[in-house]
Write a protein that holds these residues in place. Structure first.
Motif, short mmCIF file in Angstrom:
data_model
loop_
_atom_site.label_atom_id
_atom_site.label_comp_id
_atom_site.label_asym_id
_atom_site.label_seq_id
_atom_site.Cartn_x
_atom_site.Cartn_y
_atom_site.Cartn_z
N THR A 25 0.84 -1.21 0.00
CA THR A 25 0.00 0.00 0.00
C THR A 25 0.87 1.25 0.00
N ARG A 26 1.94 1.25 0.83
CA ARG A 26 2.85 2.40 0.90
C ARG A 26 3.52 2.66 -0.44
N GLN A 27 3.98 1.58 -1.07
CA GLN A 27 4.64 1.73 -2.37
C GLN A 27 3.67 2.30 -3.40
N ALA A 28 2.45 1.78 -3.45
CA ALA A 28 1.47 2.22 -4.45
C ALA A 28 1.10 3.69 -4.24
N TYR A 33 1.78 9.50 -5.58
CA TYR A 33 2.12 10.86 -5.16
C TYR A 33 3.31 11.40 -5.96
N ILE A 34 4.35 10.56 -6.11
CA ILE A 34 5.54 10.97 -6.87
C ILE A 34 5.18 11.28 -8.31
N ASN A 35 4.34 10.44 -8.92
CA ASN A 35 3.94 10.67 -10.32
C ASN A 35 3.19 11.98 -10.48
N LYS A 39 4.52 15.10 -12.81
CA LYS A 39 3.67 15.78 -13.79
C LYS A 39 3.67 17.28 -13.56
N LEU A 40 3.58 17.70 -12.27
CA LEU A 40 3.58 19.12 -11.96
C LEU A 40 4.91 19.77 -12.33
N ILE A 41 6.01 19.11 -11.99
CA ILE A 41 7.33 19.65 -12.32
C ILE A 41 7.53 19.72 -13.82
N ASP A 42 7.07 18.70 -14.55
CA ASP A 42 7.18 18.72 -16.02
C ASP A 42 6.40 19.89 -16.61
N GLU A 43 5.22 20.18 -16.05
CA GLU A 43 4.43 21.32 -16.52
C GLU A 43 5.17 22.62 -16.28
N ASN A 112 13.82 2.06 -1.46
CA ASN A 112 13.82 2.37 -2.90
C ASN A 112 13.03 3.62 -3.23
N LEU A 113 12.05 3.97 -2.41
CA LEU A 113 11.26 5.18 -2.66
C LEU A 113 12.08 6.44 -2.47
N LEU A 114 12.95 6.44 -1.44
CA LEU A 114 13.83 7.59 -1.24
C LEU A 114 14.82 7.73 -2.38
N ASP A 115 15.31 6.60 -2.88
CA ASP A 115 16.22 6.64 -4.03
C ASP A 115 15.51 7.22 -5.25
N THR A 116 14.26 6.82 -5.46
CA THR A 116 13.46 7.36 -6.57
C THR A 116 13.26 8.85 -6.42
N LEU A 117 12.95 9.29 -5.19
CA LEU A 117 12.73 10.71 -4.92
C LEU A 117 13.98 11.52 -5.23
#
Length: 360
Positions: A25-28, A33-35, A39-43, A112-117
């Motif tokens: 659940t945390r990963q999903a 949230y990251i996605n 999207k916001l940063i890309d905009e 792995n989530l912190l690495d992705t961030l």
């Protein structure tokens, strides 16, 4: 005895199952949230990229603005933030946005989530393939270093000058040339640009002879002394026009009063110096920004914090401009003043003016 043995085993299996379910659940949720933030940063990045390309037109686009006499002609005024900011090439610059996120800290367990961030944040700090610009008001003593390539020097100067004359009125900006005789052949075609004349059309700010340089220096010195004597709190926005002195022979003009006084001045009252040289030995010690170009690859850096301030860019040297034609077109555009003394283009043109007959 049986319950004492089974209960801990079953309880451990249940907790392990719950932990796996919680982690899924945390990963999903975190990835969702990251996605959304990606999207916001890309905009934001796309918006900033679009704004940069719109605000800092290429030299070729500026030439088209002059030929078409479009709405962007002389659009920049001395009060604008991008006044005398010129595009020198295409490269990567920092993204103008404040991204706040948990800083990386030491932990016993890998996440792995912190690495992705951290990967996303580091990637989002850089805006790629956008105009790299130089502000001649902020960096009022700047230098171009190109070794033994007169053709590249000519093209770079043409690019900078085209942007200045297309986006800035000759009421707001004056170009002053102190150059070696016959050093840049096509500069001859720039002599008739309205930005090289004073408002009375009696003095042309172009000299390749030292006596002529001294005369122009004396004229500019009067204006500089007047501005410096007004008030210590004023800056270039309080005066018109803004003078951009371009020279490829600094050692010859370093003793001119206008040059020494500009270099000594602590405030910018509307005078900038842009030097062209083969190496740093031929430049003043007061240079604030250096631009080095070789072939199409260039880099710009400040005299302090070279590693942190360096910007790499690619210079577009394919454009060719016919300044003789451009000079005629700009000279035949009249300037109209409103009641508040603000400059504006006229709302109508006469029949002869449409045929570039400006002085009858």
């Amino acid at each position: 005895l049986l319950s004492m043995i089974l209960f801990p085993i079953l309880n451990e299996k249940y907790e392990r199952k719950q932990k796996v379910k919680y982690e899924e659940t945390r990963q999903a949720r975190y990835k969702k949230y990251i996605n959304s933030k990606i999207k916001l940063i890309d905009e934001i990045m796309n918006k900033q990229r679009r704004i940069l390309y719109e605000n800092y037109a290429s030299a070729e686009e500026c030439a088209q603005i002059v030929h078409s006499k479009g709405a962007r002609l002389w659009e920049r005024e001395i009060e604008d933030e991008d006044f005398l900011s010129v595009r020198i090439g295409i490269g990567n610059i920092p993204l103008d946005v404040d991204i706040q996120y948990p800083e990386e800290q030491f932990t016993m367990e890998d996440d792995n989530l912190l690495d992705t961030l951290n990967t996303i944040v580091n990637k989002s700090k850089i805006l790629k393939n956008v105009p790299v610009t130089l502000s001649l008001t902020e960096k009022r003593i700047a230098a171009l270093i190109i070794q033994n390539d007169d053709r590249l020097v000519e093209k770079f100067l043409q690019s900078v000058i085209m942007q200045i004359i297309a986006l800035h009125s000759y009421e707001d900006v004056k170009l002053v040339f102190f150059v070696k005789k016959n050093s840049i052949p096509n500069l001859e075609h720039m002599k008739m640009l309205p930005h090289l004349w004073d408002n009375t059309r009696q003095i042309r700010f172009f000299a390749d002879d030292y006596d002529d340089m001294r005369e122009i220096s004396a004229y500019l010195e009067q204006d500089l002394n007047y501005r410096l004597g007004i008030n210590e709190d004023v800056d270039y926005r309080s005066f018109k026009p803004y003078y951009v002195i371009i020279t490829n022979d600094y050692k010859k003009i370093e003793n001119l009063e206008i040059i020494t006084n500009i270099l000594k001045s602590k405030v910018n009252v509307g005078f900038s110096i842009f030097c062209v040289a083969n190496n740093m030995v031929e430049l003043p010690n007061e240079c604030q920004t250096f631009i080095e170009v070789k072939n199409r690859n260039g880099k710009m850096y400040d005299n302090r914090n070279v590693s942190q301030s360096q910007r790499n860019f690619e210079f577009d040297d394919n454009s060719i401009f016919f300044f003789e034609r451009i000079s005629k077109e700009l000279s035949n555009i009249p300037i109209k003043y409103t009641a508040s003394k603000q400059m504006a283009l006229p709302s109508t043109y006469t029949f002869l003016e449409m045929y570039d007959v400006g002085r009858i």
